[in-house]
Design an enzyme around this catalytic site. Structure first.
Site, short mmCIF file in Angstrom:
data_model
loop_
_atom_site.label_atom_id
_atom_site.label_comp_id
_atom_site.label_asym_id
_atom_site.label_seq_id
_atom_site.Cartn_x
_atom_site.Cartn_y
_atom_site.Cartn_z
N ARG A 1 9.39 -17.37 -0.78
CA ARG A 1 9.35 -18.04 -2.08
C ARG A 1 10.74 -18.31 -2.66
NH1 ARG A 1 5.02 -13.66 -4.09
NH2 ARG A 1 5.96 -12.61 -2.32
N LYS B 1 15.68 -12.10 1.56
CA LYS B 1 15.42 -11.80 0.14
C LYS B 1 16.19 -10.59 -0.37
CE LYS B 1 11.20 -10.43 -1.21
NZ LYS B 1 9.88 -10.57 -1.84
N GLY C 1 3.32 -7.92 7.61
CA GLY C 1 2.79 -7.39 6.35
C GLY C 1 3.30 -6.00 6.02
N THR C 2 3.09 -5.62 4.76
CA THR C 2 3.61 -4.32 4.29
C THR C 2 2.92 -3.15 5.01
OG1 THR C 2 2.10 -4.64 2.41
CG2 THR C 2 4.43 -5.06 2.03
N GLY D 1 -0.52 -7.48 -7.29
CA GLY D 1 -1.81 -6.88 -6.98
C GLY D 1 -2.33 -6.13 -8.21
N GLU E 1 -5.23 -8.03 -4.25
CA GLU E 1 -4.11 -8.97 -4.32
C GLU E 1 -4.50 -10.20 -5.14
OE1 GLU E 1 -0.79 -8.47 -3.04
OE2 GLU E 1 -1.81 -6.55 -3.25
N ASN F 1 -0.18 -3.25 -9.45
CA ASN F 1 0.40 -2.38 -8.43
C ASN F 1 1.89 -2.69 -8.34
OD1 ASN F 1 1.00 -0.94 -6.05
ND2 ASN F 1 0.49 -2.74 -4.80
N LYS G 1 50.55 -13.93 -4.89
CA LYS G 1 49.75 -13.47 -3.74
C LYS G 1 50.56 -12.44 -2.98
CE LYS G 1 50.13 -14.46 0.20
NZ LYS G 1 50.41 -14.86 1.57
N ASN H 1 57.27 -19.17 1.42
CA ASN H 1 56.96 -18.02 2.29
C ASN H 1 56.41 -18.44 3.65
OD1 ASN H 1 54.71 -19.04 0.93
ND2 ASN H 1 53.58 -17.13 1.10
C1 UD1 Z 1 3.50 -6.57 -2.97
C2 UD1 Z 1 2.08 -5.95 -3.06
C3 UD1 Z 1 1.52 -6.25 -4.45
C4 UD1 Z 1 2.45 -5.73 -5.51
C5 UD1 Z 1 3.87 -6.28 -5.34
C6 UD1 Z 1 4.82 -5.56 -6.28
C7 UD1 Z 1 1.25 -6.09 -0.77
C8 UD1 Z 1 0.28 -6.74 0.14
N1 UD1 Z 1 1.26 -6.53 -2.03
O1 UD1 Z 1 3.34 -7.99 -3.08
O2 UD1 Z 1 0.25 -5.61 -4.58
O3 UD1 Z 1 1.93 -6.05 -6.80
O4 UD1 Z 1 4.34 -6.04 -4.00
O5 UD1 Z 1 6.11 -6.12 -6.22
O6 UD1 Z 1 1.94 -5.18 -0.36
N2 UD1 Z 1 8.02 -6.47 3.70
C9 UD1 Z 1 8.31 -5.88 4.91
N3 UD1 Z 1 7.61 -6.27 6.02
C10 UD1 Z 1 6.63 -7.20 5.96
C11 UD1 Z 1 6.33 -7.78 4.70
C12 UD1 Z 1 7.04 -7.39 3.59
O7 UD1 Z 1 9.18 -5.02 5.00
O8 UD1 Z 1 6.04 -7.49 7.02
C13 UD1 Z 1 8.81 -6.06 2.51
C14 UD1 Z 1 9.47 -7.23 1.79
O9 UD1 Z 1 10.77 -7.47 2.31
C15 UD1 Z 1 9.54 -6.74 0.35
C16 UD1 Z 1 8.35 -5.77 0.25
O10 UD1 Z 1 7.95 -5.48 1.57
O11 UD1 Z 1 10.74 -6.06 0.07
C17 UD1 Z 1 7.18 -6.37 -0.52
O12 UD1 Z 1 6.78 -7.58 0.11
P1 UD1 Z 1 6.49 -8.89 -0.72
O13 UD1 Z 1 6.21 -9.98 0.23
O14 UD1 Z 1 7.51 -9.09 -1.75
O15 UD1 Z 1 5.11 -8.47 -1.43
P2 UD1 Z 1 4.54 -9.03 -2.79
O16 UD1 Z 1 3.91 -10.35 -2.53
O17 UD1 Z 1 5.58 -8.96 -3.84
MG MG Z 2 7.62 -8.72 -3.81
#
Ligand code: UD1
Ligand code: MG
Length: 488
Positions: free
Chosen positions: A30, A37, A94-95, A155, A172, A187, A369, A404
């Site tokens: 985004r 990021k 994903g997280t 979330g 979410e 969340n 400098k 210089n």
């Molecule tokens: C996430 C939460 C959401 C919460 C929000 C708070 C999930 C699915 N959703 O959404 O409920 O309200 O954070 O800020 O978790 N990352 C990884 N590996 C991955 C994907 C992401 O390390 O495969 C890291 C990203 O770099 C980031 C963090 O996890 O620092 C959160 O990921 P992001 O995509 O920002 O989740 P949100 O959409 O903000």
């Molecule tokens: Mg986030």
């Protein structure tokens, strides 16, 4: 990539072994950026650096792991000095997947605190309270929540009942029903898990969601269905959980962090006029009774002493300024040092390696400098001083230039104590002007000038008495003649 170790470093046998895992592998789609990021900066530091600082205030850096993936090497090198370890999530699915990948390392711990690498305002106090709540509640999963006036994008927390700390699920935004979207409790993206329960059930996560990712948030429902305790701890300070997913959110967080910095400096005795116009990085130190005027930037690893005045439109980066210094408007300082009671500007440019001595003056449109300007020395107007060692009590006249660079190498100019360089001189380095020597104005100095000598290196002046008057006379009839000819 550094190899991460699996042994918890410093937890005692009686206390639970606690790790922190910071999720920082995502791309940040985004933000529409080439930069990952978590390397986008707020308050002058990458998002991830803020989160690491909070984490390492709670437990030793040896037990803090950053989960990295997108541009992993770049992310790792930008926070390499923090002493934390790294886990590679080569493919970002994903997280929840981030935690699956961390399993071999985290299995050595009893509990893991999971932090989002994109939420920079989290405080050590809140992380510690979240952990204590989790331990008190003997929960399998504890999540941090906050009530937001504008919860869109986050979330939502579905509690078992309004008064219960127990959680039914996290939904979410994209999967939420219109009724769930009205829930203001979000969340925050910070959790504590009991490690055995987390990894016993993590494989139950699925990718059946709009992003086709493993959501860590789904662990709430997974664990609840497995009859594990999932609870929520709500922070009273929603500001500290805000994430930076868009440029607009980055700008908002940056402003908040800088305003907090200004408030803190003012509380410590610094005057800041019109603070909303000033950009002061988080790590900057400024001592009491210094005055910062509007539209000043003080960046990076900079320190400003007491009783200084930094006037408008000056930009100071990675520089050390002693007490009582006056920086007049429009100065730029980079990686430089300025001694007590020195005066700079207006419009001086101190480039890296400038070391300005006590009480010295550097004035209008002077560029320096890699120089040392001694105590009380002055270079007040229109001058370039590069690769020079200038002693104490030296006067550098207007328009002086140290030459210089010979096109290949840089050479040093040495000007010893008490020397006087007249205006419009060029000093062709390598060259030395001895102690107390004079250099006449408009000289081009190519050879060393001995101590106490006068050197003049310019064309000798010729005076022709009456020359101008004679020329006017000679020109005059011709001019008249030309006019007469044109008469009818
Ligand atoms: C996430 C939460 C959401 C919460 C929000 C708070 C999930 C699915 N959703 O959404 O409920 O309200 O954070 O800020 O978790 N990352 C990884 N590996 C991955 C994907 C992401 O390390 O495969 C890291 C990203 O770099 C980031 C963090 O996890 O620092 C959160 O990921 P992001 O995509 O920002 O989740 P949100 O959409 O903000
Ligand atoms: Mg986030």
């Amino acid at each position: 990539m550094n190899k991460s170790t699996t042994a918890p470093s410093s937890n005692t046998t009686s206390a639970p072994r606690v790790a922190i895992a910071i999720m920082a592998a995502g791309k940040g789609t985004r933000l529409k950026s080439k930069l990952p990021k978590v390397l986008h900066a707020v308050g002058g530091k990458p998002l991830l650096a803020h989160v690491i600082t909070a984490a390492t205030s709670v437990i030793p850096a040896a037990d803090v792991y950053a989960i990295i993936g997108h541009e992993a090497n770049r992310v790792q090198s930008s926070v390499a000095d923090k002493g934390v370890k790294f886990i590679l999530q080569a493919e970002q699915r994903g997280t929840g997947h981030a935690l699956m990948v961390a399993r071999p390392v985290l299995s050595a711990y009893d509990h893991v605190i999971v932090l989002s690498g994109d939420a920079p305002q989290i405080t050590p106090q809140t992380i510690a309270r979240l952990l204590n709540f989790h331990l008190d509640q003997q929960a399998a999963m504890t999540l941090l929540s906050a009530d937001l006036d504008h919860p869109a994008g986050y979330g939502r927390v579905i509690r078992k009942s309004a008064r219960s700390a127990e959680v039914q699920a996290i939904v979410e935004e994209k999967s939420a029903t219109p009724a769930q979207k009205k829930i203001r409790e979000i969340n925050a993206g910070f959790y504590v898990f009991a490690v055995p329960q987390l990894f016993e059930h993590i494989e139950k996560l699925s990718t059946a969601n709009p992003h086709a990712e493993y959501y860590l948030t789904d662990m709430a429902e997974v664990l609840r269905k497995a009859k594990q305790r999932v609870v929520v701890y709500k922070t009273e300070n929603p500001g500290e959980v805000l994430g930076a997913n868009t440029r607009a959110e980055l700008a908002f967080l940056d402003h908040q962090i800088r305003m907090r910095k200004c408030q803190q400096l003012m509380a410590d005795g610094v005057t800041i006029f019109y603070p909303t116009t000033c950009v002061i990085d988080d790590d900057v130190e400024i001592a009491a009774d210094t005055v910062i005027e509007p539209f000043v930037q003080i960046l990076g690893n900079s320190r400003v002493g007491a009783d200084c005045r930094i006037r408008s439109y000056s930009v100071i980066r990675d520089s050390q300024i002693a007490d009582g210094v006056l920086v007049r408007p429009g100065c730029i300082l980079e990686e430089s040092r300025v001694g007590t009671n020195a005066i700079l500007g207006p419009y001086s440019h101190l480039r890296p390696g400038s070391d300005i001595g006590e009480g010295a003056h550097v004035g209008n449109f002077v560029e320096t400098k890699k120089i040392k300007l001694g105590k009380g020395s002055k270079a007040n107007h229109l001058t370039y001083l590069g690769d020079a060692e200038i002693g104490a009590g030296v006067n550098i006249g207007a328009g002086t230039i140290t030459c210089n660079y010979d096109g290949v190498n840089k050479h040093t100019t040495i000007i010893e104590d008490g020397a006087f360089i007249g205006s419009d001189c060029t000093l062709v380095a390598p060259v030395r002007v001895g102690k107390g020597a004079y250099v006449g104005a408009a000289s081009c100095i190519t050879e060393d000038v001995p101590e106490d000598a006068l050197a003049v290196g310019r064309g000798r002046q010729i005076v022709k008495e009456g020359w101008a008057r004679d020329k006017r006379k000679a020109d005059s009839p011709r001019r008249h003649g030309a006019t007469e000819k044109k008469l009818p």
